[in-house]
Design a protein around this motif. Structure first.
Motif, PDB file in Angstrom:
ATOM      1  N   ILE A   1     104.546 -24.299  14.877  1.00 41.90           N
ATOM      2  CA  ILE A   1     105.106 -25.487  15.533  1.00 41.90           C
ATOM      3  C   ILE A   1     106.085 -26.189  14.586  1.00 41.90           C
ATOM      4  CG2 ILE A   1     104.554 -27.821  16.367  1.00 41.90           C
ATOM      5  CD1 ILE A   1     101.970 -26.596  17.562  1.00 41.90           C
ATOM      6  N   ARG A   2     105.665 -26.374  13.331  1.00 45.00           N
ATOM      7  CA  ARG A   2     106.543 -27.024  12.349  1.00 45.00           C
ATOM      8  C   ARG A   2     107.814 -26.205  12.118  1.00 45.00           C
ATOM      9  NH1 ARG A   2     101.531 -27.870  10.007  1.00 45.00           N
ATOM     10  NH2 ARG A   2     101.837 -26.176   8.514  1.00 45.00           N
ATOM     11  N   ALA A   3     107.666 -24.892  12.022  1.00 42.26           N
ATOM     12  CA  ALA A   3     108.830 -24.026  11.797  1.00 42.26           C
ATOM     13  C   ALA A   3     109.791 -24.108  12.980  1.00 42.26           C
ATOM     14  CB  ALA A   3     108.382 -22.581  11.566  1.00 42.26           C
ATOM     15  N   ASN A   4     109.257 -24.095  14.170  1.00 42.25           N
ATOM     16  CA  ASN A   4     110.091 -24.168  15.364  1.00 42.25           C
ATOM     17  C   ASN A   4     110.904 -25.465  15.365  1.00 42.25           C
ATOM     18  OD1 ASN A   4     111.149 -23.298  17.814  1.00 42.25           O
ATOM     19  ND2 ASN A   4     109.460 -24.103  19.002  1.00 42.25           N
ATOM     20  N   HIS A   5     110.239 -26.566  15.075  1.00 41.13           N
ATOM     21  CA  HIS A   5     110.939 -27.859  15.013  1.00 41.13           C
ATOM     22  C   HIS A   5     111.957 -27.863  13.873  1.00 41.13           C
ATOM     23  CE1 HIS A   5     108.659 -29.791  18.141  1.00 41.13           C
ATOM     24  NE2 HIS A   5     107.519 -29.543  17.538  1.00 41.13           N
ATOM     25  N   GLY A   6     111.583 -27.311  12.747  1.00 37.24           N
ATOM     26  CA  GLY A   6     112.473 -27.274  11.594  1.00 37.24           C
ATOM     27  C   GLY A   6     113.741 -26.475  11.861  1.00 37.24           C
ATOM     28  N   TYR A   7     113.593 -25.306  12.484  1.00 37.81           N
ATOM     29  CA  TYR A   7     114.769 -24.494  12.783  1.00 37.81           C
ATOM     30  C   TYR A   7     115.643 -25.159  13.846  1.00 37.81           C
ATOM     31  CZ  TYR A   7     113.083 -20.602   9.955  1.00 37.81           C
ATOM     32  OH  TYR A   7     112.680 -19.809   8.912  1.00 37.81           O
ATOM     33  N   ALA A   8     115.024 -25.793  14.823  1.00 37.67           N
ATOM     34  CA  ALA A   8     115.804 -26.508  15.843  1.00 37.67           C
ATOM     35  C   ALA A   8     116.596 -27.644  15.195  1.00 37.67           C
ATOM     36  CB  ALA A   8     114.883 -27.045  16.933  1.00 37.67           C
ATOM     37  N   GLU A   9     115.958 -28.372  14.293  1.00 32.37           N
ATOM     38  CA  GLU A   9     116.638 -29.462  13.585  1.00 32.37           C
ATOM     39  C   GLU A   9     117.750 -28.911  12.698  1.00 32.37           C
ATOM     40  OE1 GLU A   9     117.763 -33.176  12.535  1.00 32.37           O
ATOM     41  OE2 GLU A   9     116.299 -32.681  14.081  1.00 32.37           O
ATOM     42  N   PHE A  10     117.493 -27.798  12.019  1.00 31.39           N
ATOM     43  CA  PHE A  10     118.522 -27.198  11.173  1.00 31.39           C
ATOM     44  C   PHE A  10     119.730 -26.796  12.020  1.00 31.39           C
ATOM     45  CE2 PHE A  10     120.746 -23.673   9.230  1.00 31.39           C
ATOM     46  CZ  PHE A  10     121.046 -24.214   7.981  1.00 31.39           C
ATOM     47  N   TYR A  11     119.485 -26.202  13.172  1.00 29.57           N
ATOM     48  CA  TYR A  11     120.591 -25.801  14.042  1.00 29.57           C
ATOM     49  C   TYR A  11     121.416 -27.022  14.450  1.00 29.57           C
ATOM     50  CZ  TYR A  11     123.315 -23.940  17.856  1.00 29.57           C
ATOM     51  OH  TYR A  11     124.359 -23.585  18.667  1.00 29.57           O
ATOM     52  N   HIS A  12     120.739 -28.089  14.797  1.00 30.67           N
ATOM     53  CA  HIS A  12     121.409 -29.330  15.189  1.00 30.67           C
ATOM     54  C   HIS A  12     122.285 -29.833  14.029  1.00 30.67           C
ATOM     55  CE1 HIS A  12     121.986 -33.102  17.278  1.00 30.67           C
ATOM     56  NE2 HIS A  12     121.557 -33.762  16.219  1.00 30.67           N
ATOM     57  N   GLU A  13     121.746 -29.841  12.820  1.00 34.03           N
ATOM     58  CA  GLU A  13     122.506 -30.266  11.639  1.00 34.03           C
ATOM     59  C   GLU A  13     123.664 -29.311  11.348  1.00 34.03           C
ATOM     60  OE1 GLU A  13     119.725 -30.754   8.416  1.00 34.03           O
ATOM     61  OE2 GLU A  13     118.606 -32.296   9.526  1.00 34.03           O
ATOM     62  N   LEU A  14     123.447 -28.021  11.567  1.00 32.25           N
ATOM     63  CA  LEU A  14     124.497 -27.028  11.362  1.00 32.25           C
ATOM     64  C   LEU A  14     125.665 -27.282  12.311  1.00 32.25           C
ATOM     65  CD1 LEU A  14     125.517 -24.394  10.032  1.00 32.25           C
ATOM     66  CD2 LEU A  14     124.197 -23.139  11.773  1.00 32.25           C
ATOM     67  N   GLU A  15     125.345 -27.570  13.568  1.00 32.85           N
ATOM     68  CA  GLU A  15     126.397 -27.885  14.533  1.00 32.85           C
ATOM     69  C   GLU A  15     127.224 -29.083  14.061  1.00 32.85           C
ATOM     70  OE1 GLU A  15     125.335 -26.714  19.027  1.00 32.85           O
ATOM     71  OE2 GLU A  15     124.090 -28.319  18.198  1.00 32.85           O
ATOM     72  N   HIS A  16     126.538 -30.114  13.592  1.00 35.02           N
ATOM     73  CA  HIS A  16     127.251 -31.302  13.100  1.00 35.02           C
ATOM     74  C   HIS A  16     128.095 -30.973  11.876  1.00 35.02           C
ATOM     75  CE1 HIS A  16     125.849 -34.362  15.832  1.00 35.02           C
ATOM     76  NE2 HIS A  16     124.605 -33.935  15.688  1.00 35.02           N
ATOM     77  N   PHE A  17     127.542 -30.195  10.973  1.00 33.14           N
ATOM     78  CA  PHE A  17     128.292 -29.796   9.779  1.00 33.14           C
ATOM     79  C   PHE A  17     129.573 -29.070  10.166  1.00 33.14           C
ATOM     80  CE2 PHE A  17     129.300 -26.299   6.863  1.00 33.14           C
ATOM     81  CZ  PHE A  17     129.681 -27.023   5.744  1.00 33.14           C
TER      82      PHE A  17
ATOM     83  N   LEU B   1      95.035 -18.565  21.586  1.00 32.16           N
ATOM     84  CA  LEU B   1      95.837 -18.974  20.430  1.00 32.16           C
ATOM     85  C   LEU B   1      96.831 -17.885  20.014  1.00 32.16           C
ATOM     86  CD1 LEU B   1      93.354 -20.870  18.101  1.00 32.16           C
ATOM     87  CD2 LEU B   1      95.559 -21.713  18.901  1.00 32.16           C
ATOM     88  N   TYR B   2      96.382 -16.643  19.988  1.00 29.59           N
ATOM     89  CA  TYR B   2      97.293 -15.553  19.634  1.00 29.59           C
ATOM     90  C   TYR B   2      98.454 -15.474  20.642  1.00 29.59           C
ATOM     91  CZ  TYR B   2      94.508 -13.370  15.915  1.00 29.59           C
ATOM     92  OH  TYR B   2      93.864 -13.092  14.732  1.00 29.59           O
ATOM     93  N   GLU B   3      98.152 -15.645  21.903  1.00 32.35           N
ATOM     94  CA  GLU B   3      99.205 -15.588  22.914  1.00 32.35           C
ATOM     95  C   GLU B   3     100.167 -16.768  22.763  1.00 32.35           C
ATOM     96  OE1 GLU B   3      96.948 -15.076  26.533  1.00 32.35           O
ATOM     97  OE2 GLU B   3      96.875 -12.891  26.254  1.00 32.35           O
ATOM     98  N   GLU B   4      99.635 -17.942  22.473  1.00 32.51           N
ATOM     99  CA  GLU B   4     100.491 -19.111  22.241  1.00 32.51           C
ATOM    100  C   GLU B   4     101.327 -18.912  20.978  1.00 32.51           C
ATOM    101  OE1 GLU B   4     102.399 -22.638  22.816  1.00 32.51           O
ATOM    102  OE2 GLU B   4     101.105 -21.595  24.240  1.00 32.51           O
ATOM    103  N   ASN B   5     100.741 -18.328  19.947  1.00 34.63           N
ATOM    104  CA  ASN B   5     101.491 -18.057  18.716  1.00 34.63           C
ATOM    105  C   ASN B   5     102.625 -17.064  18.972  1.00 34.63           C
ATOM    106  OD1 ASN B   5      99.868 -19.846  17.387  1.00 34.63           O
ATOM    107  ND2 ASN B   5      98.879 -18.334  16.078  1.00 34.63           N
ATOM    108  N   GLN B   6     102.385 -16.105  19.847  1.00 39.98           N
ATOM    109  CA  GLN B   6     103.453 -15.170  20.197  1.00 39.98           C
ATOM    110  C   GLN B   6     104.606 -15.909  20.868  1.00 39.98           C
ATOM    111  OE1 GLN B   6     102.315 -11.305  22.046  1.00 39.98           O
ATOM    112  NE2 GLN B   6     100.230 -12.021  21.675  1.00 39.98           N
ATOM    113  N   LYS B   7     104.290 -16.817  21.782  1.00 38.52           N
ATOM    114  CA  LYS B   7     105.334 -17.586  22.469  1.00 38.52           C
ATOM    115  C   LYS B   7     106.114 -18.442  21.471  1.00 38.52           C
ATOM    116  CE  LYS B   7     102.778 -17.862  26.784  1.00 38.52           C
ATOM    117  NZ  LYS B   7     101.920 -18.731  27.603  1.00 38.52           N
ATOM    118  N   LEU B   8     105.391 -19.115  20.586  1.00 41.53           N
ATOM    119  CA  LEU B   8     106.058 -19.947  19.574  1.00 41.53           C
ATOM    120  C   LEU B   8     106.947 -19.091  18.673  1.00 41.53           C
ATOM    121  CD1 LEU B   8     103.177 -22.371  18.536  1.00 41.53           C
ATOM    122  CD2 LEU B   8     105.385 -23.037  19.499  1.00 41.53           C
TER     123      LEU B   8
END
Length: 172
Positions: A39-55, A146-153
């Protein structure tokens, strides 16, 4: 089987089930930690992409170049920044490969846990110690979920990584 032998057998089976419950409970805690990390990684990469677009947008305006020419500009004028984004793109591809392996592991674990769930469900329904098996039925179902949810994430993270790599196309 004598009554004493039957009691000894049931006692042994109950101890084995209790041990299995402890082991599987520890395992489910590890899977929950992985879940939170994803979950943290997903949010982190989404935020990084957003910052990359701005950059990229800011850099295009600051240096009066198109998005396609931006990598060339940085390579010629600010090579360290160029090299950093080249490495980020490579890292995105490597991370994607690692995550694909994690998905394969989750699929294998789901299969193994489905077999265990089926076994303990049958024991729960057909045996003299069904009350002891019920927690395992619940644990295995929770692990599968949980394994199935982890696959989706993980698939969501891969999508974020692809967006990052695509945004950095030409930075190589």
């Amino acid at each position: 089987m004598s009554e004493e032998a039957e009691k000894a057998f049931l006692s042994k089976v109950k101890r084995e089930i209790e041990g299995k419950i402890k082991t599987e409970t520890k395992e489910i805690e590890k899977i929950k930690e992985e879940h939170e990390e994803l979950i943290r990684a997903n949010h982190g990469y989404a935020e990084f992409y957003h910052e990359l677009e701005h950059f990229i947008m800011d850099s295009m305006q600051d240096f009066s170049v198109t998005e396609e020419d931006l990598p060339k500009y940085f390579k010629s004028n600010i090579n360290e920044v160029y090299q950093n984004y080249v490495q980020i793109r490579r890292d995105a591809f490597e991370e994607e490969e690692t995550l694909k392996k994690y998905i394969d592991k989750c699929k294998r674990d789901v299969g193994a846990n489905k077999r265990s769930l089926k076994f303990y469900k049958s024991q729960y329904m057909d045996s003299d110690f069904f009350d002891e098996c019920l927690p395992l039925v619940t644990i295995y179902q929770d692990k599968i979920d949980l394994y199935e949810e982890n696959q989706k994430l993980t698939l969501d993270i891969i999508e974020q990584l692809r967006k990052i790599a695509d945004k950095l196309k030409g930075w190589d």
